[in-house]
Design a protein around this motif. Structure first.
Motif, PDB file in Angstrom:
ATOM      1  N   THR A   1      -2.205  -7.541   5.293  1.00  0.00           N
ATOM      2  CA  THR A   1      -1.490  -7.014   4.133  1.00  0.00           C
ATOM      3  C   THR A   1      -0.561  -5.866   4.528  1.00  0.00           C
ATOM      4  N   ASP A   2      -0.458  -5.609   5.843  1.00  0.00           N
ATOM      5  CA  ASP A   2       0.397  -4.505   6.301  1.00  0.00           C
ATOM      6  C   ASP A   2       1.851  -4.727   5.886  1.00  0.00           C
ATOM      7  N   ASN A   3       2.295  -5.972   5.999  1.00  0.00           N
ATOM      8  CA  ASN A   3       3.681  -6.279   5.672  1.00  0.00           C
ATOM      9  C   ASN A   3       3.709  -7.276   4.516  1.00  0.00           C
ATOM     10  N   ALA A   4       4.255  -6.846   3.366  1.00  0.00           N
ATOM     11  CA  ALA A   4       4.248  -7.669   2.153  1.00  0.00           C
ATOM     12  C   ALA A   4       4.998  -8.979   2.355  1.00  0.00           C
TER      13      ALA A   4
ATOM     14  N   GLY B   1       1.741 -14.257  -7.447  1.00  0.00           N
ATOM     15  CA  GLY B   1       0.646 -13.464  -8.010  1.00  0.00           C
ATOM     16  C   GLY B   1       0.565 -12.085  -7.407  1.00  0.00           C
ATOM     17  N   ASN B   2      -0.402 -11.320  -7.911  1.00  0.00           N
ATOM     18  CA  ASN B   2      -0.661  -9.983  -7.390  1.00  0.00           C
ATOM     19  C   ASN B   2      -1.912 -10.033  -6.514  1.00  0.00           C
ATOM     20  N   TYR B   3      -1.849  -9.450  -5.320  1.00  0.00           N
ATOM     21  CA  TYR B   3      -2.947  -9.538  -4.355  1.00  0.00           C
ATOM     22  C   TYR B   3      -3.420  -8.165  -3.906  1.00  0.00           C
ATOM     23  N   ALA B   4      -4.753  -8.071  -3.714  1.00  0.00           N
ATOM     24  CA  ALA B   4      -5.348  -6.814  -3.239  1.00  0.00           C
ATOM     25  C   ALA B   4      -4.889  -6.522  -1.818  1.00  0.00           C
ATOM     26  N   VAL B   5      -4.801  -5.244  -1.479  1.00  0.00           N
ATOM     27  CA  VAL B   5      -4.297  -4.833  -0.168  1.00  0.00           C
ATOM     28  C   VAL B   5      -5.435  -4.429   0.771  1.00  0.00           C
ATOM     29  N   GLY B   6      -6.426  -3.682   0.268  1.00  0.00           N
ATOM     30  CA  GLY B   6      -7.490  -3.230   1.181  1.00  0.00           C
ATOM     31  C   GLY B   6      -8.660  -2.613   0.463  1.00  0.00           C
ATOM     32  N   ASP B   7      -9.557  -1.976   1.272  1.00  0.00           N
ATOM     33  CA  ASP B   7     -10.843  -1.485   0.768  1.00  0.00           C
ATOM     34  C   ASP B   7     -10.930   0.028   0.617  1.00  0.00           C
ATOM     35  N   TYR B   8      -9.906   0.751   1.029  1.00  0.00           N
ATOM     36  CA  TYR B   8     -10.017   2.210   1.016  1.00  0.00           C
ATOM     37  C   TYR B   8      -9.775   2.758  -0.388  1.00  0.00           C
ATOM     38  N   ALA B   9     -10.777   3.478  -0.890  1.00  0.00           N
ATOM     39  CA  ALA B   9     -10.757   3.948  -2.278  1.00  0.00           C
ATOM     40  C   ALA B   9      -9.488   4.725  -2.612  1.00  0.00           C
ATOM     41  N   GLU B  10      -9.079   5.617  -1.735  1.00  0.00           N
ATOM     42  CA  GLU B  10      -7.979   6.518  -2.092  1.00  0.00           C
ATOM     43  C   GLU B  10      -6.589   5.959  -1.779  1.00  0.00           C
TER      44      GLU B  10
ATOM     45  N   THR C   1      -5.430   4.882 -11.264  1.00  0.00           N
ATOM     46  CA  THR C   1      -5.962   3.534 -11.459  1.00  0.00           C
ATOM     47  C   THR C   1      -6.057   2.762 -10.141  1.00  0.00           C
ATOM     48  N   TYR C   2      -6.883   1.711 -10.189  1.00  0.00           N
ATOM     49  CA  TYR C   2      -7.143   0.868  -9.027  1.00  0.00           C
ATOM     50  C   TYR C   2      -6.720  -0.554  -9.329  1.00  0.00           C
ATOM     51  N   PHE C   3      -6.352  -1.281  -8.284  1.00  0.00           N
ATOM     52  CA  PHE C   3      -5.987  -2.676  -8.471  1.00  0.00           C
ATOM     53  C   PHE C   3      -7.251  -3.516  -8.612  1.00  0.00           C
TER      54      PHE C   3
END
Ligand SMILES: *[C@@H]1O[C@H](CO)[C@@H](O)[C@H](O)[C@H]1NC(C)=O
Length: 333
Positions: free
Chosen positions: A168-171, A182-191, A218-220
Motif C-alpha cells: 500500500t506504499d504506492n497508491a 473502492g476504498n482500501y485499508a492501508v495499514g495497522d498503525y493506530a496513529e 477518525t479511522y478508516f
C-alpha cells in the motif's frame, strides 16, 4: 509358549519393525551394511562415524530404498516394498510439527497439516520427527527429510500460502494490482496508516489510485469503506520508534497478533522458556474485528501448541536447538 504363539509374536515383532523402519529410516545408518536411504529411490553410504555421506546413488528403475533386518537395500516395488524418506512435510504423531526440510519445520497446531509456519533448527541440528525434540543433534539423528528435498524445494510449507498482498506504499501500483474500484485499508498503525485509505478507480481504461487521510480523529473502517470514530481491532501502536511491519506478539498487541492469525482459536506466543513459552493468546472475532487475549499458564507450566493446554514439560520449540520460528508471518520470540 506354543509354536502358534511364537509365530504370532514373530509376526508382531516384524510388523512393529516394519512400521518403525518405514517411519524412521531416512538418513539413518544401518549397522548391518553401513548404508542409509538418501531419498525414496536413492541410497547412500555411511562414513566411519556412522553418519550419512550425503552422496546419493540411484536405485534401479522400479526399486525403492528400504531399511530392514538385512540392512538398507534397494528393493523392488513390485514385491510391495515401500521406500523410506516419505515423512517430509508430514505432521509428527503428536501433531506438533512437520519437518519441511533437513533443517526446517512448521508447526501443526494440533492438526495433521503443516500450518503457515516457518521454523529452523540451529546450526548442527536437523529436524527429525521421530525425536520429540524437533531439532536433534546432527551427530545423533538423521533428518526426516531427504537432503534431495532441500535443493528442490524452498522452506515453504505445502499449505496454501495466501497470495501476496500488493504493497500500500504506492497508491497507483496498489490499484493497478487490485483492479477493483473502492476504498482500501492501508495499514495497522493506530496513529498513521489506520487513518489512511486508498481510493481505486478506473480512468480512461487505466487503474488509478489516490491515498487519503480520514478527517479529524477518525479511522478508516475496511468493512464499510468509510471513516469512523471507532478504531478497528487490528490497529495498534508499535512499541519503539522503528517502523517495522513485523508484529511482535507481545502482551501489548494481541489484537494485531490475532489480525494475522485470522482464526478463532488458541495460539502460541514465543520460544523463550522463561517467559513467552508460558503464554498463549486466544483470538476471536467481534463485530468484524480480530481481538486477542493473552494468558499465562499457571504455576511452572508451559503452553503446548498441539494440545492447546498447559503442561509441565518444556515444549520442544523452547530450546536453543530451534533458531527461529514464525506463524502466519509473525515471529515467535
Ligand atoms: C504436547 O502434548 C502432547 C500430549 O501430551 C505430547 O505428546 C507432546 O510431546 C507435547 N508437545 C510438546 C512440544 O511438548
Amino acid at each position: 509358549m506354543s509354536t502358534k504363539d511364537t509365530q504370532l509374536l514373530n509376526w508382531l515383532l516384524l510388523l512393529i519393525f516394519l512400521v518403525d523402519s518405514v517411519r524412521s529410516a531416512c538418513n539413518v545408518c544401518n549397522s548391518v551394511n553401513s548404508m542409509a536411504c538418501y531419498a525414496v529411490d536413492q541410497i547412500q553410504a555411511c562414513d566411519a562415524n556412522n553418519l550419512p555421506t550425503r552422496i546419493p546413488f540411484n536405485c534401479p528403475p522400479g526399486y525403492v530404498c528400504v531399511s530392514g533386518a538385512s540392512g538398507v537395500l534397494c528393493r523392488p516395488t513390485a514385491s510391495g516394498s515401500i521406500g523410506d524418506c516419505q515423512d517430509c512435510n508430514k505432521c509428527d504423531a503428536t501433531n506438533t510439527f512437520a519437518c519441511t526440510g533437513t533443517n526446517s519445520f512448521a508447526l501443526c497446531l494440533g492438526t495433521t497439516t503443516p500450518q503457515n509456519s516457518l521454523g529452523s533448527c540451529s546450526p548442527g541440528y536437523v529436524c527429525n520427527n521421530m525425536n520429540d525434540q524437533i531439532c536433534g543433534l546432527e551427530t545423533q539423528f538423521g533428518p526426516t527429510c531427504s537432503y534431495a528435498d532441500d535443493t528442490t524445494t524452498t522452506a515453504t510449507p505445502p499449505t496454501a500460502t495466501p497470495a501476496p498482498t500488493p504493497s500500500t506504499d504506492n497508491a497507483a501500483t496498489y490499484c493497478a494490482a487490485v483492479k477493483a474500484p473502492g476504498n482500501y485499508a492501508v495499514g495497522d498503525y493506530a496513529e498513521t496508516t489506520c487513518r489512511q485509505y486508498i481510493k481505486c478507480f478506473l480512468l480512461n481504461g487505466v487503474w488509478r489510485g489516490q491515498k487519503y487521510t480520514c478527517p479529524g480523529k477518525t479511522y478508516f473502517n475496511p468493512t464499510t469503506g468509510l471513516c469512523a470514530v471507532s478504531m478497528p481491532g487490528n490497529c495498534y501502536t508499535p512499541t519503539g520508534t522503528t517502523t517495522t511491519t513485523t508484529v511482535a506478539p507481545t502482551t501489548s498487541n494481541p489484537n494485531a497478533y490475532c489480525a494475522k492469525m485470522q482464526s478463532q482459536d488458541y495460539f502460541p506466543v514465543g520460544t523463550n522458556p522463561s517467559s513467552t513459552c508460558r503464554q498463549y493468546i486466544y483470538c476471536h472475532l467481534l463485530n468484524g474485528r480480530w481481538l486477542g487475549n493473552m494468558y499465562t499458564c499457571p504455576g511452572n507450566t508451559y503452553y503446548n501448541s498441539s494440545t492447546k493446554r498447559c503442561q509441565t514439560g518444556l515444549p520442544a520449540t523452547c530450546t536453543r536447538a530451534v533458531a527461529r520460528l514464525s506463524l502466519n508471518g509473525v515471529e515467535l520470540i
